[in-house]
Each structure stands twice: as C-alpha cells, then as structure tokens.
Design an enzyme around this catalytic site. Structure first.
Site, PDB file in Angstrom:
ATOM      1  N   ASP A 213      -2.156  10.595   3.512  1.00  0.00           N
ATOM      2  CA  ASP A 213      -3.302  10.440   3.679  1.00  0.00           C
ATOM      3  C   ASP A 213      -4.067  11.181   4.826  1.00  0.00           C
ATOM      4  OD1 ASP A 213      -5.821   9.071   4.093  1.00  0.00           O
ATOM      5  OD2 ASP A 213      -5.349   7.727   5.361  1.00  0.00           O
TER       6      ASP A 213
ATOM      7  N   LYS B 213       0.837  -1.160   0.008  1.00  0.00           N
ATOM      8  CA  LYS B 213      -0.007   0.007   0.167  1.00  0.00           C
ATOM      9  C   LYS B 213       0.915   1.230   0.053  1.00  0.00           C
ATOM     10  CE  LYS B 213      -3.176   2.660   3.144  1.00  0.00           C
ATOM     11  NZ  LYS B 213      -3.538   2.797   4.325  1.00  0.00           N
TER      12      LYS B 213
ATOM     13  N   ARG C 215      -7.677  -0.190   1.228  1.00  0.00           N
ATOM     14  CA  ARG C 215      -8.442  -1.246   0.823  1.00  0.00           C
ATOM     15  C   ARG C 215      -8.844  -1.035  -0.446  1.00  0.00           C
ATOM     16  NH1 ARG C 215     -12.385  -1.297   5.956  1.00  0.00           N
ATOM     17  NH2 ARG C 215     -10.372  -0.519   6.762  1.00  0.00           N
TER      18      ARG C 215
ATOM     19  N   ASP D 282       1.940   6.288   5.701  1.00  0.00           N
ATOM     20  CA  ASP D 282       0.901   5.542   5.229  1.00  0.00           C
ATOM     21  C   ASP D 282       1.200   4.786   3.824  1.00  0.00           C
ATOM     22  OD1 ASP D 282      -1.612   4.390   5.679  1.00  0.00           O
ATOM     23  OD2 ASP D 282      -2.899   5.711   4.463  1.00  0.00           O
TER      24      ASP D 282
ATOM     25  N   LYS E 272      -9.372  13.586   8.657  1.00  0.00           N
ATOM     26  CA  LYS E 272      -8.734  12.834   9.968  1.00  0.00           C
ATOM     27  C   LYS E 272      -8.476  14.114  10.900  1.00  0.00           C
ATOM     28  CE  LYS E 272      -5.790   9.241   8.280  1.00  0.00           C
ATOM     29  NZ  LYS E 272      -6.253   8.163   9.048  1.00  0.00           N
TER      30      LYS E 272
ATOM     31  N   GLU F 197      -9.293   4.096   2.640  1.00  0.00           N
ATOM     32  CA  GLU F 197      -8.784   4.192   1.498  1.00  0.00           C
ATOM     33  C   GLU F 197      -7.889   2.996   0.915  1.00  0.00           C
ATOM     34  OE1 GLU F 197      -5.413   5.250   3.096  1.00  0.00           O
ATOM     35  OE2 GLU F 197      -7.167   5.789   3.652  1.00  0.00           O
TER      36      GLU F 197
ATOM     37  N   ASP G  66     -11.513   7.436   4.400  1.00  0.00           N
ATOM     38  CA  ASP G  66     -10.394   7.287   5.301  1.00  0.00           C
ATOM     39  C   ASP G  66     -10.310   5.879   5.017  1.00  0.00           C
ATOM     40  OD1 ASP G  66      -8.008   8.224   6.472  1.00  0.00           O
ATOM     41  OD2 ASP G  66      -9.145   8.055   8.378  1.00  0.00           O
TER      42      ASP G  66
END
Length: 487
Positions: free
Chosen positions: A263, A258, A344, A281, A270, A342, A340
C-alpha cells in the site's frame, strides 16, 4: 516439530526437563519431586538467591544425580500463585528462547506447575502448546546464511487432554502460516501469489477454491475493488476458499480478509518513513489464510468460507484519483476523497459478493485505519458489529484465546460524516473517529447478514527493530469458529 503429552515426570523420557520455580511460595508438585531427587538443590538455589524465581528468569542445570539423569531448565514464575495471560506468555517465550539454543532433541515441560488466572487446566494446556510452538517461528526468507535450525524435534507437555493439545498446536500452525505470509516482501507476496497459496491450501486440504480475476469482477460490477488495483501492474483477485465440514447445504460462516499486498497510498501517497511496513497491509488476508489452515487441521463440523480481496495500491497514470467516483457491486456510488483509504473500497465489493452465500455470520479482518492504532495501540484489536450475538461470541472467543479485542461504537450519528456532494457515500469521514467512520462505511454493505469488523492495524505486526507479523487474530478466529461448531 512434534508436540505430545506425558502424564508424570517419573516415567518421561526426555533430553531436558523444564520445571517452574516461584520466587517465594511452595514449589509446585513436579518441581518439588525434582528437588528431592537433586538432594534439595533447587530449594538451595532459591534460598541462596542464586536463582530467585523471578518472572521468566531461567537457569540451566546440566548436573545429574543417580536419582535423576536429565538436565533441567528452571524457569521463574514470580511471586504470584497464578499468572496473568501476559505473564504466562512472557514465561513461555523465555522457555522457547532458551531451548531453541540448546542441543536437546526432546524436551519435557512440567506445565502442571504453571497456573493462569481464571483458566481451566485444559485451557492452560491449549495456550501453552500454542505459545510454545509459536515461540519457534522463524521467518523462512532470503538471507545468504540463515540461522542454524534448532535441534529440538519433540516437545512433551504434561497433561491428558489430547483435544486441548491439538487445538493449541493447530492454532500455532495457523499463526506460523499467517506470519510467514505477512513477512514476505511485496515483490514476492503479490495478489497472484496469494491466489497460488489458496490453490495450494486447496490441494493440501481438499478445499473448494475459486479465483475471480479482473474480467469476472468487472462482469459482476465490482468497480470499487478494481479501482484500487488500477494503478498497479499486478492484477487484482477475489479469492474464495470453502471448507465443507458441516452438513451439505448448511450456510457457512464467512471470514473476509483485506489483502492489499503493498500500500503506497496510491495518488494520495504515504510519507516515505516506514513505508516498507506497508507490505503488512495484507495481514487481514494472512490471518484468514492462517485460520483456514488451523480449521483444516482441526476438522470441526461446520462450513467455513474464506474470501480474500487482493490488490496492490500503486500510483501511476492509470491510478484512481482523489475526487473520482466509482460504482460498487451493490450499485451505491463512492466519491474517493483519499486513495489511501483503499481497504474499505476492496472490502465493500467483497461484502456484497458474500451475500450469495447467505452466511450465518461474516467477520472481516483488516489493517484498516491508523486511527485504530491511536485509539487502542497494539494490545486490543478494534471490533465493530451489527449483531449482538456475533459480538458476544467474538468476546467469548477473545477471552478463551487470550487474543484481545475491544468493542467500538457504530452509532448512526457517525454516518453523516460520510456524506458526499457527488456520490452516495464518501470513502473518508474527516479527521474525527477515523476507525469508526471506516466501519460505518463497511456497515452500509452488510445489512443482509450478521457481521463484525476487526480492525487489526495496531495488532497485526510490530515495527522498528522487532519488525515482524504477529499472527493475530488467528487464535481468536479459530476459537470463534470452534464455538460456532460446538454451539
């Protein structure tokens, strides 16, 4: 820095010797030999409690005698005859911290005096060479006056197994690379930057590299991945690197990382506190890059394909909104209830793309859920799998590499939490079992091959004053692939 082997202290040429001292048991052979040449000084220091040999305690002896002319760094190993992995790591960390500050170019470590529970001599040599080298990592960054570079040029370790040494050193090099990528700020380490790093790695090690831009991903129907980067000015990429060390045409083992380079949470923004840490991230992608570097140095006889799903998750007028429905490359539709969640979304399209390789196994690595941090903290990475062999091999690799994982459930009953009124699947499953339902989401795209998912949200970096990427799970992934190559 160079790392090499020596067979015995009596013949080694070094500017500094590191020797281990237990608190209340017999001195190791190498330390006892030094003690004799120093007229019993080491034992006298221990008896007088000047140097008690407490775990990771250090004392520099710059004095020399006619029989032994080198300075000695004494390192305590406590009262246990054999150390745990955590204790041994603490000891090696103390060694690296001390010798980085000293003006010696060549350091010999008498590591025969260091025993780790339930580990062979060869495995100990691998771990010591890895951990010592990792202890010298320094972020190459942006300070006007960077810290003075350590003077050390060569580490000499006691032993005769060159392959064990090489494995540890290559793993450390991969860990350094992963940490450097992870620690870079989001305005530098963008999806395009990761694409350029893949090209550089390809040039350095003769890897095949393919960079799928947004146009190509759109043609393939990867609308789920593209939806994540839609609010950003930075273009998204699917990055593919292929190491071909096995037989031509042999199916590869695939690593998927990933790569959300920053993010914000998107429209589901967030909280501002600690949002700076969201540059981490992409640590799943960083660990895949690091593992590829390690593998390229070790040259095992197998084929490995690395895939990076790279995007930046930002809020804007173009950004995906909660409630939007997008189509995945597999044809399944997803109701995005929270932008958030995201990771997956980029991984599911990448997992479908990977089907074309007909892989022997797939391991995806992602800083996926805060729920995994709640469940496992910063000690174990969470592991989910649809295949007992892959899970067992990862467990074995975890034990050998001292890079801990804990298997989490993937029961069918959790899948119902992802039901949607408007699409085939929702991208979140509610407040319960958040890490499990995230893995359940991914599992719907992995039915055609053996697969495991590593949630490294708690283990990929440290926050606060000690903020920095850990380099995990490069050691685990490298060991896993070597097990596959030797199996």
């Amino acid at each position: 820095m160079n790392t090499a082997l020596f067979d015995r202290l009596s013949t080694v040429q070094a500017d500094l010797v590191v020797a281990f001292v237990p608190s209340d048991s017999e001195l190791p052979v190498s330390t006892s030999w030094l003690n004799e040449r120093l007229d019993g000084s080491i034992e006298q220091l221990r008896v007088s409690n000047v140097f008690a040999g407490k775990l990771s305690e250090t004392l520099l002896l710059p004095i020399t005698t006619q029989d032994f002319a080198q300075p000695i760094l004494l390192v305590g190993i406590g009262k246990d005859g054999a150390l745990s992995d955590a204790q041994a790591r603490k000891v090696t960390g103390a060694i690296a911290a001390q010798i980085k500050k000293l003006p010696y170019k060549t350091v010999a470590i008498a590591n025969s005096g260091l025993t780790i529970k339930n580990r062979s001599t060869e495995n100990v040599l691998t771990l010591i060479s890895q951990w010592i080298n990792e202890g010298f990592y320094e972020f190459v960054g942006f300070k006007k006056e960077p810290e003075v570079k350590p003077e050390i040029e060569t580490i000499l370790l006691e032993g005769c197994d060159e392959s064990a040494l090489s494995f540890g050193v290559a793993t450390a090099h991969g860990s350094h690379y992963a940490r450097q990528l992870g620690n870079l700020p989001g305005n530098v380490c963008t999806p395009s930057y990761l694409a350029s790093q893949a090209q550089q790695l390809g040039d350095d090690y003769n890897l095949s590299v393919d960079l799928l831009d947004e146009n190509r991903m759109d043609e393939l129907g990867m609308q789920c991945l593209l939806s994540v980067g839609r609010g950003s000015d930075q273009p998204s990429y699917l990055i593919v690197m292929e190491y071909k060390g096995g037989e031509e045409g042999d199916a590869p083992h695939v690593l998927l990382g990933k790569g959300i380079t920053f993010d914000t949470g998107g429209i589901s923004l967030k909280p501002g506190s600690k949002m700076d840490e969201m540059k981490y991230d992409m640590c799943g992608a960083a660990s895949v890059f690091g593992t590829m570097k390690s593998i390229c140095e070790l040259k095992p006889k197998l084929n490995v394909t690395a895939v990076i799903a790279a995007a930046e998750n930002m809020p804007s007028g173009r950004a995906t909104k909660p409630g939007d429905v997008v189509r995945t490359m597999s044809g399944q539709t997803v109701e995005i209830l929270n932008t958030d969640a995201e990771g997956r979304l980029v991984l599911c399209d990448a997992l479908t793309y990977i089907e074309r390789f007909e892989p022997k196994s797939v391991v995806d690595v992602a800083t996926l859920t805060g729920a995994c941090v709640v469940a496992l903290g910063s000690v174990n990475s969470g592991m989910y799998s649809n295949n007992d062999t892959v899970a067992a091999d990862l467990h074995e690799a975890s034990k050998v590499s001292a890079d801990k994982i804990w298997q989490m459930p993937l029961d069918e009953e959790y899948q119902q939490q992802l039901d949607s009124n408007f699409a085939d699947i929702a991208n979140i499953g509610g407040p319960e079992a958040g890490s499990v339902t995230a893995a359940c989401f991914l599992s719907r795209f992995t039915k055609s091959y053996p697969w495991a998912h590593l949630d490294i949200a708690g283990t990929a970096w440290s926050g606060g004053a000690a903020k920095g990427a850990s380099g995990r799970p490069v050691a685990l992934l490298t060991q896993y692939l070597l097990l596959k190559a030797n199996g």
